[in-house]
Design a protein around this motif. Structure first.
Motif, PDB file in Angstrom:
ATOM      1  N   MET A  71       0.828  -1.214   0.000  1.00 20.67           N
ATOM      2  CA  MET A  71       0.000   0.000   0.000  1.00 20.67           C
ATOM      3  C   MET A  71       0.862   1.264   0.000  1.00 20.67           C
ATOM      4  SD  MET A  71      -3.172  -1.120   2.426  1.00 20.67           S
ATOM      5  CE  MET A  71      -4.140   0.340   2.114  1.00 20.67           C
ATOM      6  N   SER A  72       2.105   1.137   0.437  1.00 21.91           N
ATOM      7  CA  SER A  72       2.986   2.310   0.488  1.00 21.91           C
ATOM      8  C   SER A  72       3.641   2.607  -0.870  1.00 21.91           C
ATOM      9  CB  SER A  72       4.078   2.098   1.544  1.00 21.91           C
ATOM     10  OG  SER A  72       5.037   1.156   1.090  1.00 21.91           O
ATOM     11  N   ILE A  73       3.412   1.753  -1.858  1.00 23.86           N
ATOM     12  CA  ILE A  73       4.010   1.950  -3.182  1.00 23.86           C
ATOM     13  C   ILE A  73       2.927   2.490  -4.113  1.00 23.86           C
ATOM     14  CG2 ILE A  73       5.211   0.842  -5.105  1.00 23.86           C
ATOM     15  CD1 ILE A  73       6.136  -1.288  -3.070  1.00 23.86           C
ATOM     16  N   PRO A  74       2.968   3.795  -4.430  1.00 21.41           N
ATOM     17  CA  PRO A  74       1.888   4.413  -5.203  1.00 21.41           C
ATOM     18  C   PRO A  74       1.681   3.811  -6.588  1.00 21.41           C
ATOM     19  CG  PRO A  74       3.542   6.050  -4.541  1.00 21.41           C
ATOM     20  CD  PRO A  74       4.005   4.723  -4.055  1.00 21.41           C
ATOM     21  N   GLU A  75       2.724   3.248  -7.177  1.00 21.42           N
ATOM     22  CA  GLU A  75       2.614   2.691  -8.532  1.00 21.42           C
ATOM     23  C   GLU A  75       1.807   1.383  -8.559  1.00 21.42           C
ATOM     24  OE1 GLU A  75       5.982   5.214  -7.888  1.00 21.42           O
ATOM     25  OE2 GLU A  75       5.719   3.213  -7.063  1.00 21.42           O
ATOM     26  N   ILE A  76       1.567   0.780  -7.397  1.00 19.03           N
ATOM     27  CA  ILE A  76       0.838  -0.489  -7.345  1.00 19.03           C
ATOM     28  C   ILE A  76      -0.603  -0.187  -6.945  1.00 19.03           C
ATOM     29  CG2 ILE A  76       0.668  -2.724  -6.185  1.00 19.03           C
ATOM     30  CD1 ILE A  76       3.708  -2.688  -5.900  1.00 19.03           C
ATOM     31  N   ASP A  77      -1.531  -0.432  -7.882  1.00 19.40           N
ATOM     32  CA  ASP A  77      -2.944  -0.162  -7.593  1.00 19.40           C
ATOM     33  C   ASP A  77      -3.575  -1.352  -6.861  1.00 19.40           C
ATOM     34  OD1 ASP A  77      -3.599  -2.138  -9.480  1.00 19.40           O
ATOM     35  OD2 ASP A  77      -3.974  -0.686 -11.071  1.00 19.40           O
TER      36      ASP A  77
END
Length: 140
Positions: A71-77
């Motif tokens: 969840m902390s990685i913005p590129e992963i939806d």
């Protein structure tokens, strides 16, 4: 993307039948020479295996940590996050309903011991209020 598992045996493998599994999220790409390469996106956590099993509590903590990291990685939806968690579940099974109920009971027992060690007692009504408060923050 895929999961790269690094598996390490316990230092004293003769005395302890324990292995440690580290999960890395990896993506494949081609470099400037069109050579296939892999790059680590992030470390998703580790889990201990005792004998042939991953202990239930450790499985749940592993998934909570991995989900928080994803969840902390913005590129992963959200859809991709669920697909990655499904990849993790191929190796580490989710808790069954029975295991979750046992864990809940064990947590209540742990809490009762912890609160008693501080010279307090918890009434049934106080426990029910805590459960109601927790239920307010989740969908039930």
């Amino acid at each position: 993307m895929y999961i790269r598992w690094i598996v390490r045996k316990h230092k004293n493998a003769g005395a302890a039948n324990v292995t440690f599994h580290d999960a890395y999220l990896v993506e494949s790409y081609r470099d400037e020479n069109d050579t296939p390469r892999q790059r680590t996106v992030c470390y998703l956590g580790n889990i201990r295996q005792i004998g042939d099993e991953f202990p239930p509590l450790e499985r749940e903590i592993f998934f909570l940590r991995a989900e928080r990291i994803l969840m902390s990685i913005p590129e992963i939806d959200g859809e991709e996050r669920e697909a990655i968690l499904a990849l993790l579940r191929q190796k580490v099974p989710e808790l069954s309903e029975e295991e979750a109920i046992i864990a809940f009971h064990n947590n209540l027992r742990w809490f009762a011991r912890w609160i008693r060690s501080r010279g307090r007692r918890v009434s049934r009504d106080e426990l029910l209020r805590m459960i109601d408060t927790a239920a307010d923050s989740i969908e039930v």
